[in-house]
Every structure is written in structure tokens, then in C-alpha cells.
Design a protein around this motif. Structure first.
Motif, PDB file in Angstrom:
ATOM      1  N   UNK A 156       0.830  -1.205   0.000  1.00 60.20           N
ATOM      2  CA  UNK A 156       0.000   0.000   0.000  1.00 60.20           C
ATOM      3  C   UNK A 156       0.861   1.250   0.000  1.00 60.20           C
ATOM      4  N   UNK A 157       1.944   1.218   0.760  1.00 60.56           N
ATOM      5  CA  UNK A 157       2.832   2.370   0.809  1.00 60.56           C
ATOM      6  C   UNK A 157       3.450   2.631  -0.559  1.00 60.56           C
ATOM      7  N   UNK A 158       3.777   1.549  -1.279  1.00 60.87           N
ATOM      8  CA  UNK A 158       4.314   1.731  -2.615  1.00 60.87           C
ATOM      9  C   UNK A 158       3.338   2.448  -3.518  1.00 60.87           C
ATOM     10  N   UNK A 159       2.059   2.094  -3.413  1.00 65.91           N
ATOM     11  CA  UNK A 159       1.031   2.767  -4.211  1.00 65.91           C
ATOM     12  C   UNK A 159       0.911   4.230  -3.814  1.00 65.91           C
ATOM     13  N   UNK A 160       0.995   4.508  -2.524  1.00 67.79           N
ATOM     14  CA  UNK A 160       0.857   5.882  -2.048  1.00 67.79           C
ATOM     15  C   UNK A 160       2.057   6.724  -2.470  1.00 67.79           C
ATOM     16  N   UNK A 161       3.245   6.117  -2.511  1.00 65.88           N
ATOM     17  CA  UNK A 161       4.425   6.874  -2.942  1.00 65.88           C
ATOM     18  C   UNK A 161       4.333   7.283  -4.406  1.00 65.88           C
ATOM     19  N   UNK A 162       3.504   6.599  -5.179  1.00 64.85           N
ATOM     20  CA  UNK A 162       3.310   6.962  -6.574  1.00 64.85           C
ATOM     21  C   UNK A 162       2.403   8.178  -6.721  1.00 64.85           C
ATOM     22  N   UNK A 163       1.767   8.588  -5.634  1.00 61.63           N
ATOM     23  CA  UNK A 163       0.762   9.657  -5.695  1.00 61.63           C
ATOM     24  C   UNK A 163       1.377  11.015  -5.387  1.00 61.63           C
ATOM     25  N   UNK A 164       0.675  12.055  -5.843  1.00 56.80           N
ATOM     26  CA  UNK A 164       1.077  13.429  -5.557  1.00 56.80           C
ATOM     27  C   UNK A 164       0.342  13.976  -4.345  1.00 56.80           C
ATOM     28  N   UNK A 165      -0.761  13.346  -3.983  1.00 59.32           N
ATOM     29  CA  UNK A 165      -1.535  13.749  -2.822  1.00 59.32           C
ATOM     30  C   UNK A 165      -2.253  12.540  -2.260  1.00 59.32           C
ATOM     31  N   UNK A 166      -2.739  12.669  -1.048  1.00 56.58           N
ATOM     32  CA  UNK A 166      -3.384  11.539  -0.370  1.00 56.58           C
ATOM     33  C   UNK A 166      -4.660  11.993   0.319  1.00 56.58           C
ATOM     34  N   UNK A 167      -5.704  11.185   0.173  1.00 60.89           N
ATOM     35  CA  UNK A 167      -6.912  11.319   0.989  1.00 60.89           C
ATOM     36  C   UNK A 167      -6.882  10.166   1.977  1.00 60.89           C
ATOM     37  N   UNK A 168      -6.703  10.459   3.262  1.00 61.95           N
ATOM     38  CA  UNK A 168      -6.602   9.423   4.289  1.00 61.95           C
ATOM     39  C   UNK A 168      -7.978   9.256   4.928  1.00 61.95           C
ATOM     40  N   UNK A 169      -8.548   8.052   4.771  1.00 56.47           N
ATOM     41  CA  UNK A 169      -9.905   7.789   5.235  1.00 56.47           C
ATOM     42  C   UNK A 169      -9.837   7.093   6.587  1.00 56.47           C
TER      43      UNK A 169
END
Length: 487
Positions: A156-169
Motif C-alpha cells: 500500500x505504501x508503494x502505491x501511495x508513494x506513486x501519488x502526488x496527494x493523499x486522501x486518508x480515510x
């Protein structure tokens, strides 16, 4: 200049294109080529993350406006899914070895229940659907949750590192969720995620204070979100309460005319009958009303008792028909507020957010190798340094300051912590100075006060923290000089 005009990314692309052929094989060349691939995709990437069963996929569907993300536990919910427009409904399966294969989407479109491959060999899925608008402004990435404390393992962290922003639910912002966010912060420390590009969502507000009427529950959810936002200052820009199930039902048009007619019938019950209806699920299903039990069961699955109460309230206010009821549900779901924040905090700053992510990738690669002394490596290092000093990236530089503060490595008093929060989360100059309604003279005076405050504090900070304080001072100076130019 429009912050999202692409100028920084174009300059970065020119630099990487120029040096790539002249770099020797190795980690630095690999990083430059990866940067070029990322810059070739003009879409801003926003990941949706959180613990298992936090309501991530339901929120993703609501934001997409169509049900493409799986909300039931299946094999494919273990994989990150990206969502793009395509004229044909299909799913691209991306493998660790770099290859891609296409499989049929599930009936109706979206992630299938299973794949004819070992999911451990898959990096992620790209869900393609003929749905206009699903990737117009940004790409959504639905990340898997886990039963681990943080719910965010290495995959999951790998997927998040690919992002420019995050929505944390977060389902319930208690101590477990707070620890999850702390673990998340540590795990993505290298991804430059902070209050500058992280939004929080308090999901499932229908479970809060179940004894209260919907309007009072919404107020209670807002109070909880505000308190949690203050606790997570530096980590999360703000937290928005969103009734995910209502948002999904309203945006994905799953409330039909038959459902609307049933809600009108329920609204006709006398006050005592209504209280019995909404006491618990069993009483709702067993109550003697004119709506058939299977229809009530369908409404319960679609909206929950909370959503049905909101729909009944909409009928009381004059809504008739599925379209009007869906509009009323959407208005109270909290999704429009979240969409506004995504536009203001992410889309508006897309160029800087995308450039910052690529610069961070290049900086890590440069730091991992020998000091560049000449040629293409030196040219790349100099270009990265120049771009990092661009005024448009000042806000991104504040991410490091916010991360240090959230980790307890930068001691700030309440006024300075609030200064930092305003700088990170404000959209206009006035908001970034914490005075949204002030005139230019008042803003100049406030910027000057804050500069003085941080300069005074800098002299007393530990040596390792002085550089971070100077970053804030530079941003405040930039705002002051911008205001001075308006005289």
C-alpha cells in the motif's frame, strides 16, 4: 501565473530529456528515465488510503461518480487500482516484470472479483471505463487496506508513494487511527507527504451518536473532525466528515424512482411510527408500513437507516422523485465539501505537486551515488537545485518543516504551529496569513509580525532546526514582498 500551468514540469522534462542519453547506466539514469515516464503522464495522482474497512472504495466510487471500485472483500481488493477513461470497459493488469495483460472488467464495469494470475506478481491494476470525466482533473488510486495496525503495508505504501496527494480515510479517529497515521507518516517520510498534500476524511458518520437525528449527527461529526484536525496539525491539512454510503448512492444514481416512491411512503408515517421505524434495523424491516419488506431491505442496504432518515427529511422539505432526493442526499453527504478541497488544495497546485514528487525522486538518486563532479550528473544536480528554489515550490518545501514538527523534531509554540498550518493549507495569500478578510495593509503588517516571530525563534532553536525555520521565513518574506508590490 497559474500554479497548475505545467511550467515546472515542462522545465523538469527538458532537463531530464537533455541529460538522460549522457548518463552512464545505473541508479541515476534509472531515476531520470522513471522521472520522464512520470512527467509524460500529465495527470495529477491522488491516492485514497486508510485501514481495512475504512470505507475507501465507497468513497472512490462516490468521487468517480460510478461504481468501479469493489466494496466487497475479494482477491482484487488486495491490489491497488487506478481509474482511467477508455472507450472500452477493461482492466489492465501490470506485472512486476514490467509487462501488462488485459482482462475483462466485471459485468457493468470495474474491478473483477478475481484474476487468472497470482496477485503477488502484480504491481497494480488500471481500471478503464467509458465514463466521461473520471480522470479529467486527476487520477484516483484506490489502495488496499490491511488488518495491520496502520492498514498500510509495504504494498500500500508503494502505491501511495506513486501519488502526488493523499486522501486518508478514517472510520473512527480514536487512538488506533492516530497511531495508524503516525505509522503512515514514518513509512512515507521520503514521499514528502504532509499537511500540504494530505486531506483527511471521517467516514461513516452514520455510526456516530446513533441516537441523534441526522442533522445533530452531522454537527457532532464536524466537531470530532475539527478536534482531530487540531491533533494532527502538520500531518493532515483538514478532516472532512463524509457519509460515504450516501455520497456513493447519490453520485452513482443508485437511488431509483422506485426507491424514491418508497421513501415518500415512509415519510407519510405518523411521528410515533417514524420513531419505531428508525429505532433499529429489525424494527425498520418489521414495521407495519405500506412499503414492501423487500423494498425496505433494499433501501437499508443502499442507504442505511441514517441515509433513509436523510431521504425522508428531504421529502419533508419538498423533494419528490429520484433526482431531487439524490440531490438532497448529496448536499448533506459532505462530498461536495471534499470535492472543493481537492480542487483547491490539489488540482490548483498540480504543477508544483507533480514537480515536487519528481524532484524528490531525483534528489534521492543523487544522494545515493557519489557526489557529482562534472558532466551530465553535475548538470542534473545543478538543475534540480535551481528548480527546488523556484518560488512556486516554496509551499512544497514546507512539507519537510511540517513533517519535522509532527514528529516532534521541531519545537514550535502554538502560534508558530498555527502559522505553519496556515501557510500549508491556505489557498489565497490572506488565508496563508490566517486573515481571510483582511486588506493588503493588514496583511503586510501580519506578514511582518510573523517574520519577526520566526526570526526571534530561530535564534533559540537547535542547530538542526534552524534550516527549517529559515524555510518558513523565506516563504513569509515572499508573501510580504508580493504584497508590497500591490502598493
Amino acid at each position: 501565473m497559474n500554479p497548475g500551468d505545467g511550467r515546472l514540469c515542462e522545465r523538469l522534462q527538458d532537463v531530464c530529456t537533455g541529460v538522460a542519453p549522457r548518463l552512464p547506466d545505473g541508479g541515476l539514469r534509472d531515476a531520470v528515465e522513471a522521472s520522464l515516464r512520470r512527467l509524460a503522464d500529465p495527470k495529477l495522482r491522488i491516492a485514497v488510503g486508510g485501514r481495512l474497512n475504512a470505507g475507501k472504495s465507497t468513497l472512490v466510487n462516490a468521487l468517480l461518480g460510478t461504481r468501479l471500485a469493489p466494496t466487497d472483500a475479494t482477491e482484487c481488493t488486495l491490489l491497488a487500482a487506478w481509474f482511467r477513461y477508455h472507450h472500452r470497459s477493461q482492466v489492465a493488469v501490470h506485472f512486476i516484470d514490467g509487462s501488462t495483460e488485459y482482462v475483462a472488467a466485471r459485468p457493468g464495469g470495474g474491478v473483477p472479483a478475481s484474476l487468472p494470475f497470482d496477485h503477488h506478481s502484480v504491481t497494480h491494476l488500471t481500471v478503464q471505463a467509458p465514463v466521461a470525466g473520471i480522470d479529467d482533473e486527476y487520477l484516483l488510486i484506490d489502495t488496499p487496506g490491511r488488518d495491520a495496525l496502520s492498514g498500510l503495508d509495504d504494498y500500500s505504501m508503494g502505491a501511495i508513494r506513486e501519488a502526488d496527494g493523499l486522501i486518508f480515510v478514517m472510520h473512527d479517529p480514536g487512538e488506533v487511527e492516530l497511531r495508524a497515521l503516525e505509522e503512515f507518516r514514518g513509512a512515507v517520510a521520503g514521499a514528502r507527504l504532509s499537511a500540504g498534500n494530505v486531506l483527511g476524511v471521517l467516514s461513516r458518520i452514520d455510526t456516530i451518536a446513533d441516537h441523534l437525528a441526522p442533522a445533530l449527527r452531522r454537527a457532532e461529526a464536524g466537531a470530532i473532525a475539527a478536534r482531530t484536525s487540531a491533533r494532527l496539525r502538520g500531518l493532515v491539512s483538514t478532516i472532512v466528515p463524509v457519509a460515504n454510503r450516501l455520497a456513493q448512492a447519490a453520485r452513482c444514481a443508485t437511488v431509483t424512482e422506485a426507491h424514491a416512491a418508497a421513501v415518500v411512503e415512509l415519510a407519510a408515517a405518523d411521528p410515533a411510527g417514524r420513531r419505531r421505524l428508525f429505532f433499529d434495523d429489525d424494527m425498520f424491516l418489521d414495521a407495519s408500513v405500506g412499503v414492501a419488506r423487500p423494498v425496505r431491505a433494499e433501501l437499508l442496504s443502499l442507504l442505511g437507516r441514517y441515509g433513509i432518515e436523510e431521504a425522508v427529511a428531504a421529502v419533508d422539505a419538498g423533494a419528490r422523485g429520484a433526482t431531487a432526493i439524490r440531490a438532497a442526499l448529496l448536499a448533506v453527504s459532505g462530498l461536495p465539501e471534499l470535492q472543493t478541497l481537492i480542487s483547491e488544495r490539489f488540482v490548483r497546485n498540480a504543477d508544483a505537486l507533480r514537480a515536487d514528487g519528481v524532484l524528490a525522486l531525483l534528489e534521492r538518486a543523487l544522494a545515493a551515488g557519489p557526489p557529482p563532479t562534472g558532466g551530465a550528473p553535475r548538470e542534473l544536480a545543478d538543475a534540480v537545485h535551481r528548480l527546488r528554489r523556484d518560488p512556486a515550490l516554496r509551499a512544497a518545501q514546507l512539507a519537510e518543516v511540517a513533517t519535522a514538527y509532527a514528529a516532534g523534531d521541531l519545537p514550535l509554540d502554538d502560534d508558530m504551529a498555527l502559522d505553519l498550518h496556515h501557510l500549508l493549507t491556505g489557498v489565497t495569500v490572506a488565508q496563508r496569513l490566517g486573515l481571510p478578510d483582511a486588506d493588503a495593509d493588514a496583511l503586510r503588517a501580519e506578514a511582518d509580525r510573523r517574520i519577526t516571530r520566526w526570526q526571534t525563534a530561530e535564534s533559540e532553536l537547535p542547530r538542526r532546526s534552524k534550516r527549517l525555520a529559515r524555510t518558513v521565513i523565506e516563504v513569509l518574506n515572499q508573501l510580504w514582498f508580493g504584497l508590497e508590490g500591490t502598493r
